[in-house]
Design a protein around this motif. Sequence first.
Motif, short mmCIF file in Angstrom:
data_model
loop_
_atom_site.label_atom_id
_atom_site.label_comp_id
_atom_site.label_asym_id
_atom_site.label_seq_id
_atom_site.Cartn_x
_atom_site.Cartn_y
_atom_site.Cartn_z
N LYS A 168 0.84 -1.21 0.00
CA LYS A 168 0.00 0.00 0.00
C LYS A 168 0.87 1.25 0.00
N GLN A 169 0.31 2.34 -0.45
CA GLN A 169 1.03 3.60 -0.43
C GLN A 169 1.46 3.94 1.01
N LEU A 170 2.70 4.38 1.18
CA LEU A 170 3.16 4.75 2.52
C LEU A 170 2.64 6.13 2.91
N PHE A 171 2.39 6.33 4.15
CA PHE A 171 2.00 7.63 4.73
C PHE A 171 0.71 8.21 4.15
N ARG A 172 -0.12 7.34 3.58
CA ARG A 172 -1.31 7.85 2.91
C ARG A 172 -2.20 8.70 3.84
N ASN A 173 -2.42 8.19 5.04
CA ASN A 173 -3.32 8.92 5.94
C ASN A 173 -2.58 9.49 7.14
N THR A 174 -1.33 9.84 6.92
CA THR A 174 -0.53 10.31 8.06
C THR A 174 -0.12 11.76 7.83
N ARG A 175 -0.17 12.53 8.91
CA ARG A 175 0.31 13.90 8.82
C ARG A 175 1.09 14.24 10.06
N TYR A 176 2.22 14.86 9.89
CA TYR A 176 3.05 15.23 11.02
C TYR A 176 3.06 16.74 11.15
N GLU A 177 3.06 17.21 12.41
CA GLU A 177 3.03 18.66 12.57
C GLU A 177 4.39 19.27 12.23
N THR A 178 5.45 18.63 12.74
CA THR A 178 6.78 19.19 12.47
C THR A 178 7.69 18.13 11.85
N CYS A 179 8.44 18.51 10.82
CA CYS A 179 9.40 17.59 10.20
C CYS A 179 10.76 18.28 10.07
N ALA A 180 11.81 17.50 10.30
CA ALA A 180 13.16 17.99 10.02
C ALA A 180 13.62 17.34 8.73
N LEU A 181 14.08 18.16 7.78
CA LEU A 181 14.67 17.64 6.56
C LEU A 181 16.16 17.98 6.63
N VAL A 182 16.98 16.95 6.71
CA VAL A 182 18.41 17.16 6.97
C VAL A 182 19.23 16.91 5.72
N GLY A 183 19.76 17.98 5.14
CA GLY A 183 20.71 17.85 4.03
C GLY A 183 22.08 17.55 4.62
N ASN A 184 23.08 17.33 3.78
CA ASN A 184 24.38 16.94 4.31
C ASN A 184 25.42 18.06 4.26
N GLY A 185 24.97 19.29 4.14
CA GLY A 185 25.88 20.42 3.99
C GLY A 185 26.79 20.62 5.20
N GLY A 186 28.02 21.10 4.91
CA GLY A 186 29.03 21.35 5.95
C GLY A 186 28.59 22.39 6.96
N ILE A 187 27.57 23.15 6.65
CA ILE A 187 27.06 24.16 7.58
C ILE A 187 26.63 23.52 8.90
N LEU A 188 26.33 22.21 8.87
CA LEU A 188 25.89 21.52 10.10
C LEU A 188 27.03 21.28 11.10
N LEU A 189 28.25 21.33 10.58
CA LEU A 189 29.38 21.04 11.45
C LEU A 189 29.47 22.08 12.58
N ASN A 190 29.57 21.62 13.81
CA ASN A 190 29.60 22.49 15.00
C ASN A 190 28.35 23.35 15.15
N SER A 191 27.23 22.87 14.63
CA SER A 191 26.00 23.66 14.69
C SER A 191 25.21 23.42 15.97
N SER A 192 25.47 22.32 16.64
CA SER A 192 24.67 21.90 17.82
C SER A 192 23.18 21.80 17.48
N CYS A 193 22.86 21.39 16.26
CA CYS A 193 21.46 21.30 15.85
C CYS A 193 20.82 19.93 16.14
N GLY A 194 21.61 19.00 16.71
CA GLY A 194 21.09 17.64 16.91
C GLY A 194 19.79 17.59 17.70
N GLU A 195 19.76 18.34 18.78
CA GLU A 195 18.56 18.32 19.64
C GLU A 195 17.36 18.89 18.91
N SER A 196 17.58 19.98 18.23
CA SER A 196 16.50 20.63 17.49
C SER A 196 15.94 19.69 16.40
#
Length: 325
Positions: A92-120
């Motif tokens: 069956k189609q995944l996530f068909r009837n699912t909705r999330y209020e908040t999502c994190a989309l994590v790219g792999n850019g070097g800007i994340l280094l030393n960002s302390s964004c893990g918790e967020s």
Amino acid sequence: VQELTDDYEEVEYSSSVQEKADVDAILQKPWTFNKSAAEEARKEMFSYFNPYKIITMTSDDATVGQLQRFYHSKAIPMVDVPPGISRLLPKKQLFRNTRYETCALVGNGGILLNSSCGESIDEKDFVIRCNFAEMEGFSADVGTKTDVLTFNPSILNRKFSKLKSSAMRTKFLKRIQSYGKYVLWVPVFTPHFLPIDVRTVLTFYEKNSNYLKDVQLAFPGNVLPEILDFWMSKGVDEERISTGLLMYIIASTICDKIHLYGFYPFPEYNNKPIPYHYEDPVNKSMTTSEFNSNFRRFHRLPDEFVYLKKMHSAGVLQLNIGTCE
Ligand code: CTP
């Protein structure tokens, strides 16, 4: 299937695009979510294609031998469905009837280094990551939670010696398991990654399915031309849309508020050089053109960034740049 050559031209960016890397203006103001603008943006995107098709094909869609058109160079649009694929697809189609209020989309850019964004990142309801993202040793910056992870089969070549030795197969299995329970999104119709790599992944998965019960495979469907049309209408004209933007489509499908991390295709931030990927060594000083050409010849990530920045200002998505503390 035609092979791509290694010849490519360096992509030039105008100084105005380089200036657009200047994110101070957007960081100065606190970000607020604009629900109606987000709905409008989503509606427009989905007027071009059925978003569920990019999340995955289902077993009903996969007929062996049928030609599929998937994202790749515009010149090489058609490939065969690899045999055995329908057994591994969700029914069956995944996530068909699912909705999330908040999502994190994590790219792999070097800007994340030393960002302390893990918790967020981890505190979001749903987390999407790209290209078998390296997390060991980086959890303070990138977090630990994963709900969708993309896997480009060419990674087998680069990081797992094509699974030729049993040590590599064990390493690969451990790595797949290390992300927990999630959807592994594999772009299977991308001929330059060589059908053989795709087959190696499928065979490996079948052989080890007992150990991989928490990992649901997903193979995106046949919506390339419409996706390219949509991005073209947004001023993004690329040989191949980046994995990050494809994941943005998935996020738009299932999430209300989308928070982006690791999207920053520029060689420096706050006058300090940053690497292309957060796991890479820091680069010597480079221009934006060198930075993007050296690493990714098919994409025009700075053009994607212009669009993302605009959407951030409109309250449609939140671009996190710099530190999260
Ligand atoms: N990204 C970015 N800036 C960077 C590196 C990555 O904006 N400096 C975004 C891109 O959208 C990219 C995604 O993060 O697709 C995932 O990063 P990565 O694994 O580095 O993707 P690439 O290998 O560059 O490319 P592809 O999109 O072909 O998978």
